[in-house]
Scaffold this motif. Structure first.
Motif, PDB file in Angstrom:
ATOM      1  N   THR A   1     -78.773  25.691  76.422  1.00 41.31           N
ATOM      2  CA  THR A   1     -79.358  26.758  75.613  1.00 41.31           C
ATOM      3  C   THR A   1     -79.746  26.168  74.267  1.00 41.31           C
ATOM      4  OG1 THR A   1     -77.997  28.456  76.671  1.00 41.31           O
ATOM      5  CG2 THR A   1     -78.974  29.009  74.547  1.00 41.31           C
ATOM      6  N   ARG A   2     -80.997  26.403  73.890  1.00 40.42           N
ATOM      7  CA  ARG A   2     -81.473  25.860  72.625  1.00 40.42           C
ATOM      8  C   ARG A   2     -81.608  26.979  71.596  1.00 40.42           C
ATOM      9  NH1 ARG A   2     -87.300  22.781  71.519  1.00 40.42           N
ATOM     10  NH2 ARG A   2     -86.981  22.401  69.287  1.00 40.42           N
ATOM     11  N   GLN A   3     -81.097  26.738  70.420  1.00 44.82           N
ATOM     12  CA  GLN A   3     -81.253  27.651  69.296  1.00 44.82           C
ATOM     13  C   GLN A   3     -81.738  26.834  68.103  1.00 44.82           C
ATOM     14  OE1 GLN A   3     -77.801  30.085  68.511  1.00 44.82           O
ATOM     15  NE2 GLN A   3     -77.611  30.758  70.631  1.00 44.82           N
ATOM     16  N   GLY A   4     -83.030  26.899  67.850  1.00 45.03           N
ATOM     17  CA  GLY A   4     -83.614  26.033  66.827  1.00 45.03           C
ATOM     18  C   GLY A   4     -83.516  24.592  67.278  1.00 45.03           C
ATOM     19  N   ASN A   5     -82.849  23.778  66.498  1.00 41.27           N
ATOM     20  CA  ASN A   5     -82.646  22.376  66.865  1.00 41.27           C
ATOM     21  C   ASN A   5     -81.225  22.102  67.362  1.00 41.27           C
ATOM     22  OD1 ASN A   5     -85.278  21.359  66.201  1.00 41.27           O
ATOM     23  ND2 ASN A   5     -84.744  21.658  64.052  1.00 41.27           N
ATOM     24  N   ASP A   6     -80.447  23.162  67.561  1.00 42.32           N
ATOM     25  CA  ASP A   6     -79.097  23.016  68.101  1.00 42.32           C
ATOM     26  C   ASP A   6     -79.102  23.299  69.608  1.00 42.32           C
ATOM     27  OD1 ASP A   6     -78.090  22.456  65.573  1.00 42.32           O
ATOM     28  OD2 ASP A   6     -77.662  24.573  65.153  1.00 42.32           O
ATOM     29  N   ILE A   7     -78.210  22.611  70.325  1.00 41.33           N
ATOM     30  CA  ILE A   7     -78.092  22.787  71.778  1.00 41.33           C
ATOM     31  C   ILE A   7     -76.678  23.252  72.105  1.00 41.33           C
ATOM     32  CG2 ILE A   7     -78.305  21.676  74.042  1.00 41.33           C
ATOM     33  CD1 ILE A   7     -80.011  19.523  72.739  1.00 41.33           C
ATOM     34  N   TYR A   8     -76.583  24.222  73.011  1.00 41.60           N
ATOM     35  CA  TYR A   8     -75.291  24.741  73.454  1.00 41.60           C
ATOM     36  C   TYR A   8     -75.151  24.497  74.957  1.00 41.60           C
ATOM     37  CZ  TYR A   8     -74.941  27.146  68.964  1.00 41.60           C
ATOM     38  OH  TYR A   8     -74.861  27.432  67.620  1.00 41.60           O
ATOM     39  N   ILE A   9     -74.001  23.946  75.351  1.00 46.05           N
ATOM     40  CA  ILE A   9     -73.737  23.717  76.771  1.00 46.05           C
ATOM     41  C   ILE A   9     -72.295  24.116  77.094  1.00 46.05           C
ATOM     42  CG2 ILE A   9     -75.418  21.836  76.958  1.00 46.05           C
ATOM     43  CD1 ILE A   9     -73.128  19.871  76.890  1.00 46.05           C
ATOM     44  N   ASP A  10     -72.059  24.442  78.359  1.00 42.28           N
ATOM     45  CA  ASP A  10     -70.708  24.721  78.836  1.00 42.28           C
ATOM     46  C   ASP A  10     -70.170  23.487  79.558  1.00 42.28           C
ATOM     47  OD1 ASP A  10     -70.893  27.254  77.846  1.00 42.28           O
ATOM     48  OD2 ASP A  10     -71.288  28.225  79.773  1.00 42.28           O
ATOM     49  N   ALA A  11     -68.934  23.142  79.270  1.00 42.30           N
ATOM     50  CA  ALA A  11     -68.287  22.007  79.924  1.00 42.30           C
ATOM     51  C   ALA A  11     -67.122  22.516  80.775  1.00 42.30           C
ATOM     52  CB  ALA A  11     -67.786  21.002  78.894  1.00 42.30           C
ATOM     53  N   GLN A  12     -67.211  22.304  82.079  1.00 38.58           N
ATOM     54  CA  GLN A  12     -66.141  22.714  82.996  1.00 38.58           C
ATOM     55  C   GLN A  12     -65.022  21.666  82.927  1.00 38.58           C
ATOM     56  OE1 GLN A  12     -66.298  25.591  84.760  1.00 38.58           O
ATOM     57  NE2 GLN A  12     -68.351  26.064  83.982  1.00 38.58           N
ATOM     58  N   VAL A  13     -63.969  21.988  82.171  1.00 38.63           N
ATOM     59  CA  VAL A  13     -62.872  21.048  81.938  1.00 38.63           C
ATOM     60  C   VAL A  13     -61.675  21.449  82.801  1.00 38.63           C
ATOM     61  CG1 VAL A  13     -61.295  20.062  80.229  1.00 38.63           C
ATOM     62  CG2 VAL A  13     -63.655  20.669  79.579  1.00 38.63           C
ATOM     63  N   PRO A  14     -61.164  20.526  83.617  1.00 39.07           N
ATOM     64  CA  PRO A  14     -59.977  20.849  84.434  1.00 39.07           C
ATOM     65  C   PRO A  14     -58.830  21.323  83.559  1.00 39.07           C
ATOM     66  CG  PRO A  14     -60.950  18.775  85.132  1.00 39.07           C
ATOM     67  CD  PRO A  14     -61.642  19.152  83.866  1.00 39.07           C
ATOM     68  N   VAL A  15     -58.073  22.288  84.053  1.00 40.14           N
ATOM     69  CA  VAL A  15     -57.019  22.902  83.256  1.00 40.14           C
ATOM     70  C   VAL A  15     -55.960  21.883  82.821  1.00 40.14           C
ATOM     71  CG1 VAL A  15     -55.660  23.587  85.273  1.00 40.14           C
ATOM     72  CG2 VAL A  15     -55.452  24.881  83.137  1.00 40.14           C
ATOM     73  N   TYR A  16     -55.653  20.939  83.684  1.00 38.40           N
ATOM     74  CA  TYR A  16     -54.642  19.946  83.309  1.00 38.40           C
ATOM     75  C   TYR A  16     -55.155  19.011  82.230  1.00 38.40           C
ATOM     76  CZ  TYR A  16     -57.293  17.429  86.912  1.00 38.40           C
ATOM     77  OH  TYR A  16     -58.296  16.876  87.660  1.00 38.40           O
ATOM     78  N   ARG A  17     -56.497  18.745  82.206  1.00 39.51           N
ATOM     79  CA  ARG A  17     -57.059  17.888  81.154  1.00 39.51           C
ATOM     80  C   ARG A  17     -57.009  18.609  79.806  1.00 39.51           C
ATOM     81  NH1 ARG A  17     -60.638  13.978  82.054  1.00 39.51           N
ATOM     82  NH2 ARG A  17     -59.241  13.682  83.832  1.00 39.51           N
ATOM     83  N   ALA A  18     -57.300  19.914  79.844  1.00 42.00           N
ATOM     84  CA  ALA A  18     -57.228  20.688  78.611  1.00 42.00           C
ATOM     85  C   ALA A  18     -55.792  20.784  78.109  1.00 42.00           C
ATOM     86  CB  ALA A  18     -57.811  22.076  78.841  1.00 42.00           C
ATOM     87  N   ALA A  19     -54.842  20.839  79.042  1.00 40.40           N
ATOM     88  CA  ALA A  19     -53.437  20.962  78.646  1.00 40.40           C
ATOM     89  C   ALA A  19     -52.889  19.653  78.092  1.00 40.40           C
ATOM     90  CB  ALA A  19     -52.605  21.418  79.840  1.00 40.40           C
ATOM     91  N   LEU A  20     -53.227  18.553  78.750  1.00 39.81           N
ATOM     92  CA  LEU A  20     -52.661  17.257  78.376  1.00 39.81           C
ATOM     93  C   LEU A  20     -53.532  16.472  77.398  1.00 39.81           C
ATOM     94  CD1 LEU A  20     -51.453  16.158  81.928  1.00 39.81           C
ATOM     95  CD2 LEU A  20     -50.103  17.233  80.109  1.00 39.81           C
ATOM     96  N   GLY A  21     -54.825  16.818  77.325  1.00 40.10           N
ATOM     97  CA  GLY A  21     -55.746  16.056  76.488  1.00 40.10           C
ATOM     98  C   GLY A  21     -56.250  14.829  77.207  1.00 40.10           C
ATOM     99  N   GLY A  22     -57.286  14.192  76.635  1.00 44.12           N
ATOM    100  CA  GLY A  22     -57.832  12.983  77.250  1.00 44.12           C
ATOM    101  C   GLY A  22     -59.350  12.968  77.168  1.00 44.12           C
ATOM    102  N   ASP A  23     -59.947  11.950  77.733  1.00 44.95           N
ATOM    103  CA  ASP A  23     -61.393  11.799  77.708  1.00 44.95           C
ATOM    104  C   ASP A  23     -62.047  12.651  78.790  1.00 44.95           C
ATOM    105  OD1 ASP A  23     -61.140   9.997  75.651  1.00 44.95           O
ATOM    106  OD2 ASP A  23     -61.185   8.227  76.960  1.00 44.95           O
ATOM    107  N   PHE A  24     -63.240  13.134  78.451  1.00 45.19           N
ATOM    108  CA  PHE A  24     -63.993  13.935  79.416  1.00 45.19           C
ATOM    109  C   PHE A  24     -65.481  13.664  79.206  1.00 45.19           C
ATOM    110  CE2 PHE A  24     -66.204  17.808  80.746  1.00 45.19           C
ATOM    111  CZ  PHE A  24     -65.726  17.933  82.048  1.00 45.19           C
ATOM    112  N   PHE A  25     -66.225  13.482  80.297  1.00 48.11           N
ATOM    113  CA  PHE A  25     -67.649  13.186  80.207  1.00 48.11           C
ATOM    114  C   PHE A  25     -68.465  14.454  80.486  1.00 48.11           C
ATOM    115  CE2 PHE A  25     -65.757   9.085  80.903  1.00 48.11           C
ATOM    116  CZ  PHE A  25     -66.530   8.227  80.123  1.00 48.11           C
ATOM    117  N   VAL A  26     -69.469  14.668  79.646  1.00 50.11           N
ATOM    118  CA  VAL A  26     -70.331  15.836  79.794  1.00 50.11           C
ATOM    119  C   VAL A  26     -71.794  15.373  79.861  1.00 50.11           C
ATOM    120  CG1 VAL A  26     -70.466  16.183  77.290  1.00 50.11           C
ATOM    121  CG2 VAL A  26     -70.969  18.075  78.820  1.00 50.11           C
TER     122      VAL A  26
END
Length: 306
Positions: free
Chosen positions: A211-236
């Motif tokens: 989604t573009r708003q002016g020169n900004d871009i918005y995206i959704d990142a599907q992050v596994p629940v365990y990655r969000a809980a424990l932290g770590g690298d994620f590729f988007v």
């Protein structure tokens, strides 16, 4: 001979400035141009009259002479057509008289200037020949689709308009509805005048991923629940390839991560970009194995114990 009210034809006041006259001429010429009204004789005659009026009122010497004639012509009409002090001879001059002040091309009868005009600003003589006028060609308009990734990186497009192949270089950062002007790619000019221009409206359809708003871009990142809980690298995935994110431990669902300067390029400003906003959307695991179910049960018990 019928008097022509050039001010009335151009729909301007007698005290109108040259800029006002020019603006009104462009408006009416575009409306009544023969290319816009094919086969419409009334519009064609109106177009000729508009150009003739502009030829006179846009030129200081011609306008002054015409204004003087207007006052004399009014006195002439008030006398019922008798001389009444009206000296037509001073106006009905040859174009080359007086040191060749005015110079016109000529063409056969049926060209653009009226007998009224020719009688004032130059009689071409014999055979009903009249002065020929120059006018810029008609401006064309078209639409061109540019996809989101093309708008991000810039793209060269080739398309055909009126049997003419055109290649356009679209710079990064263009927006939906933006208009690009291609000078000289419109309709041909008349009697050696410059051609019109081509105005292309760019259409950038929405992208399901971004989604573009002016020169900004918005995206959704599907992050596994365990990655969000424990932290770590994620590729988007972004418009500029994959980007590695650092997910902090215990990142909540809906968290908005801002990556400065990773958004859309700013049009015509090389090296400047908007920002990228990544929304964390927690992804629950599916098709759990017995072992995974057991582990989740153990986690649930631990959390309940607290």
């Amino acid at each position: 001979m019928e008097y022509k009210d050039y001010y009335k034809i151009l729909e301007v006041d007698k005290k109108a400035s040259k800029e006002e006259i020019k603006k009104q001429y462009k408006k009416l010429a575009r409306k009544y141009h023969p290319d816009v009204n094919p086969g419409n004789k009334e519009a064609e005659e109106k177009f000729k009259a508009i150009n003739e009026a502009h030829e006179v009122l846009s030129d200081d010497e011609k306008r002054q002479k015409y204004d003087s004639l207007g006052a004399d012509w009014q006195r002439y009409q008030q006398t019922g057509g008798r001389t009444g002090g009206f000296d037509w001879a001073q106006y009905a001059q040859d174009a080359n008289a007086g040191g060749g002040r005015y110079t016109y091309q000529t063409e056969e009868e049926g060209s653009d200037f009226s007998d009224f005009f020719s009688s004032i600003f130059g009689s071409m003589g014999g055979g009903g020949r009249r002065s020929s006028m120059r006018s810029k060609g008609q401006d064309y308009s078209a639409e061109l689709t540019v996809f989101m990734e093309e708008a991000f990186h810039g793209v060269k497009k080739t398309f055909t308009l009126h049997d003419k192949s055109l290649r356009i270089n679209i710079k990064p950062g263009v927006e939906d509805g933006q208009v690009i002007r291609l000078k000289g790619n419109g309709g041909p000019g008349r009697n050696g005048a410059e051609p019109g221009d081509l105005y292309i409206t760019l259409r950038v359809p929405a992208d399901p991923r971004f989604t573009r708003q002016g020169n900004d871009i918005y995206i959704d990142a599907q992050v596994p629940v365990y990655r969000a809980a424990l932290g770590g690298d994620f590729f988007v995935d972004t418009l500029d390839g994959q980007l590695k994110l650092k997910i902090k431990p215990e990142t909540k669902n809906g968290t908005l991560l801002r990556l400065k300067g990773k958004g859309f390029p700013v049009y015509n400003q090389p090296g400047q970009f908007g920002d990228l906003y990544v929304k964390v959307v927690l992804q629950l695991p599916e098709a759990l194995t017995d072992k995974e179910k057991e582990l989740f049960q153990q986690l649930a018990q631990l959390r309940n114990d607290k």
